[in-house]
Write a protein that holds these residues in place. Structure first.
Motif, mmCIF file in Angstrom:
data_model
loop_
_atom_site.group_PDB
_atom_site.id
_atom_site.type_symbol
_atom_site.label_atom_id
_atom_site.label_comp_id
_atom_site.label_asym_id
_atom_site.label_seq_id
_atom_site.Cartn_x
_atom_site.Cartn_y
_atom_site.Cartn_z
ATOM 1 N N GLN A 174 -3.191 -2.435 0.029
ATOM 2 C CA GLN A 174 -1.765 -2.739 -0.065
ATOM 3 C C GLN A 174 -0.947 -1.998 0.981
ATOM 4 N N GLY A 175 -1.598 -1.130 1.772
ATOM 5 C CA GLY A 175 -0.881 -0.381 2.794
ATOM 6 C C GLY A 175 -0.448 0.993 2.341
ATOM 7 N N ARG A 176 -1.234 1.621 1.479
ATOM 8 C CA ARG A 176 -0.908 2.952 0.972
ATOM 9 C C ARG A 176 -2.009 3.930 1.368
ATOM 10 N N VAL A 177 -1.637 5.158 1.698
ATOM 11 C CA VAL A 177 -2.642 6.208 1.856
ATOM 12 C C VAL A 177 -3.259 6.435 0.482
ATOM 13 N N SER A 178 -4.573 6.367 0.403
ATOM 14 C CA SER A 178 -5.238 6.427 -0.896
ATOM 15 C C SER A 178 -6.368 7.445 -0.844
ATOM 16 N N ILE A 179 -6.298 8.422 -1.761
ATOM 17 C CA ILE A 179 -7.246 9.534 -1.774
ATOM 18 C C ILE A 179 -7.898 9.633 -3.153
#
Length: 510
Positions: free
Chosen positions: A273-278
Motif C-alpha cells: 500500500q506504500g507504507r514502511v513496514s517492519i
C-alpha cells in the motif's frame, strides 16, 4: 510579580503532573498476565488522564471482545480527525496478532504509560502514534495463536475471512500510517528441532521488512538499504543482539531464507500500500526453563519495549525522508524496473549463489552449549512472469461476492450499467501445476500456466471493472490475476483455477 509568576508556573506544573498508574502487568509484579478487559480499562484510564491520548474503538473480535487503538499525539487535529501532518510520520504499532505471543501488548501499554507521564517527550513532538496493543484479544484471553473462530488472522490479508483482519485493514485506511510495525515473538523451542534433534534457536531480536519485489521500488530500496540496517544496529547498540530475520528454523537440515514474500501477511500487505513496514520477532523463551518471572515474561517485555522505542526514535530521526518516500509511494506506485509499471506475478526464494551457506547460532537443549550451525541459504528472490500493469481488470463471475471482497480491501471498482465493448487480454488456463508444500517464500498451492489472447469482449450489465489508476492498483492486480503467486484464488474459499478462459482479465480502456 516574578515570585507570583513562579508560584503560578509551579502550581500549574504540579497540577499537570498527575500520577500515572502502573500497567496491570506491572501492578501484578510481572507474575500474571492481565486479560483483555483489564487492558481495555487501563487504556481508557490513560485516555482520561492525558489530553495527548485518545482511545478509539476499531470494532469487535470474533469472541465479542473490543479491539481498540490508543492514539497519542501533541496534535489535537490528529487526535480528533486523524489528519496527517506534512512533517510528522504517523506510526501504527500492532501488538499480539498471535494471542500466545503476549509481550508486545504489555510493552505497548508500558510505552503509553511513559508517554502520558511525560517521558520520551521528543517522540510526541515528532510523531503521531496509533497503538493497537491487542490485535487479537480472543487469543489473549484464550491463550491461543488464533481468534475465537480459530482463524489465523496473521495470514488472512488476501482472503479477509476474519473480522479482525478486516478491522485492521479498515484501520490502515482510517489512520493512513506512514509506518506499520508488527510485533511478534518467536519460540526458541521447536517440535522437531528440539525434541527430536536436541537444539533450540538462539536469537534475541529479529527484524524484517516488506520484501515482496512488487513493493514500490524507491520505498523498498530505502527500507532495505537504510532503515532496516540502521534499526538492527541501534537495537544491538542498546544491548539487545539484533539480526535480520531468517524465518522459522524448525529442522537442523532445512534451508533458511527471510520472512515470506506473500501479501497474505500484514508486513507485505501494508508495504504494497506504500507504507514502511517492519516486523520484529523477539525471543519467546522455552516454557520449561527457570526464570525470575513465568516463562521470563518480564525480560521478554523489556526486549519488546526496547525494540519498539528504538524503532520510534529512528523513525523520528528519519522523518523527512521517510514521509516523502512513503506518501509519494501511496500516491503513485512505481516498480523497481526501468519501465516503472511492471508487476512480477511469480515470486519465490532460491539459493543465494553469492552466499550459498550461512552460519547461525543454536543452543543444545540438554546443557545450554552454544554452537554455530551452517544452513543452506535460500534468500535470493526469484521472479517470473513480468506483466505490465493494465488499464483495468474485468470481473464476470460471482460479481456480488467479488464486489464485497473488493470493498473490504477499499479497492475502487465500477459496476457496468449497460453492455460495453472493450479490448481484453483474455487469460486461458492451459495447465495447473501443484506446488510443493515446502516451497519457500509464498503460499502458492497451484501455479497456473496461462495463454494470453487479445480479443474484443462485451461486458454485460452487472460485470465489474477495477481501474488500475488508483493507489491500490498493484495490490489489486496481484490479488486478481490468476497468474499471481499471491492471487486470491490460492485461498481455499476461492477455488476458481480451472482449465479454460478465466473470468477475471485485463482490459484496455478507451
Amino acid at each position: 510579580m516574578k515570585i507570583l509568576l513562579s508560584l503560578l508556573l509551579l502550581c500549574t506544573s504540579l497540577a499537570w503532573a498527575q500520577p500515572v498508574p502502573p500497567t496491570p502487568f506491572e501492578n501484578g509484579k510481572f507474575l500474571t498476565l492481565p486479560d483483555s478487559r483489564d487492558i481495555g480499562r487501563y487504556l481508557a484510564e490513560l485516555d482520561a488522564l492525558s489530553p495527548k491520548a485518545r482511545l478509539v474503538s476499531l470494532g469487535t473480535s470474533a469472541g465479542g471482545r473490543p479491539i481498540e487503538a490508543l492514539l497519542m499525539s501533541e496534535s489535537p487535529v490528529f487526535l480528533r480527525e486523524y489528519a496527517a501532518e506534512t512533517d510528522k510520520p504517523t506510526v501504527m504499532i500492532f501488538g499480539s496478532q498471535h494471542g500466545n505471543e503476549p509481550s508486545s501488548a504489555e510493552a505497548i501499554q508500558q510505552l503509553a504509560r511513559e508517554l502520558v507521564a511525560g517521558e520520551h517527550p521528543a517522540l510526541l513532538s515528532r510523531l503521531n502514534l496509533v497503538l493497537v496493543s491487542m490485535a487479537n484479544p480472543d487469543g489473549r484471553d484464550l491463550s491461543t495463536r488464533h481468534n475465537a473462530n480459530d482463524d489465523n488472522t496473521n495470514i488472512d490479508y488476501v482472503a479477509l475471512n476474519a473480522g479482525e483482519t478486516r478491522l485492521l485493514v479498515d484501520a490502515l485506511h482510517t489512520f493512513d500510517p506512514d509506518v506499520v510495525y508488527d510485533a511478534h515473538e518467536s519460540g526458541i523451542w521447536k517440535r522437531v528441532l528440539t525434541r527430536e534433534q536436541g537444539w533450540m534457536t538462539d536469537v534475541e531480536a529479529q527484524f524484517d521488512m516488506g520484501n515482496n519485489p512488487n513493493i514500490d521500488g524507491p520505498l523498498r530500496a530505502y527500507t532495505e538499504q537504510r532503515l532496516l540496517p540502521a534499526l538492527i544496529e541501534r537495537v544491538s547498540d542498546a544491548g539487545l543482539a539484533a539480526v535480520r530475520y531468517r524465518g522459522e528454523i524448525t529442522d537442523i537440515n532445512q534451508s533458511v531464507a527471510r520472512g515470506g514474500l506473500g501479501i497474505t501477511n500484514l508486513r507485505n500487505y501494508a508495504a504494497m500500500q506504500g507504507r514502511v513496514s517492519i516486523l520484529v520477532e523477539n525471543r519467546l523463551d522455552n516454557k520449561d526453563g527457570s526464570y525470575p518471572t513465568p516463562r521470563n515474561i518480564a525480560e521478554r517485555v523489556r526486549k519488546q519495549h526496547l525494540s519498539i522505542l528504538t524503532m520510534l526514535e529512528l523513525v523520528a530521526d528519519e522523518s523527512e525522508r521517510l514521509v516523502s518516500l512513503s506518501r509519494r509511494a501511496r500516491q503513485q506506485w512505481q516498480s523497481g524496473t526501468e519501465d516503472g509499471r511492471i508487476l512480477w506475478m511469480g515470486v519465490s526464494f532460491d539459493v543465494n549463489r553469492d552466499e550459498p551457506e550461512v552460519t547461525l547460532p543454536l543452543v543444545r537443549f540438554a546443557d545450554g552449549h552454544q554452537q554455530q550451525h551452517r544452513f543452506r541459504n535460500h534468500d535470493a528472490i526469484v521472479t517470473r512472469e513480468p506483466v505490465r500493469l493494465a488499464d483495468a481488470y474485468a470481473v464476470i463471475r460471482e460479481r456480488q461476492r467479488m464486489a464485497d471482497w473488493l470493498a473490504r480491501h477499499h479497492i475502487v471498482f465500477e459496476t457496468v450499467r449497460e453492455p460495453r465493448e472493450l479490448v481484453a487480454e483474455r487469460l486461458v488456463i492451459e495447465q495447473l501445476l501443484p506446488q510443493p508444500k515446502a516451497r519457500p517464500g509464498v503460499r502458492e498451492k497451484v501455479q497456473a500456466r496461462v495463454r494470453v489472447e487479445e480479443q474484443s469482449v462485451t461486458l454485460q450489465a452487472g460485470d465489474l471493472l477495477v481501474p488500475m489508476d488508483q493507489s491500490l492498483a498493484p495490490l489489486a492486480a496481484l490479488m486478481l490475476d490468476p497468474r499471481s503467486a499471491n492471487g486470491l484464488y490460492q485461498e481455499s474459499e476461492w477455488r476458481w483455477l480451472q482449465p479454460g478462459e478465466f473470468p477475471v482479465f485485463p482490459v484496455r480502456l478507451p
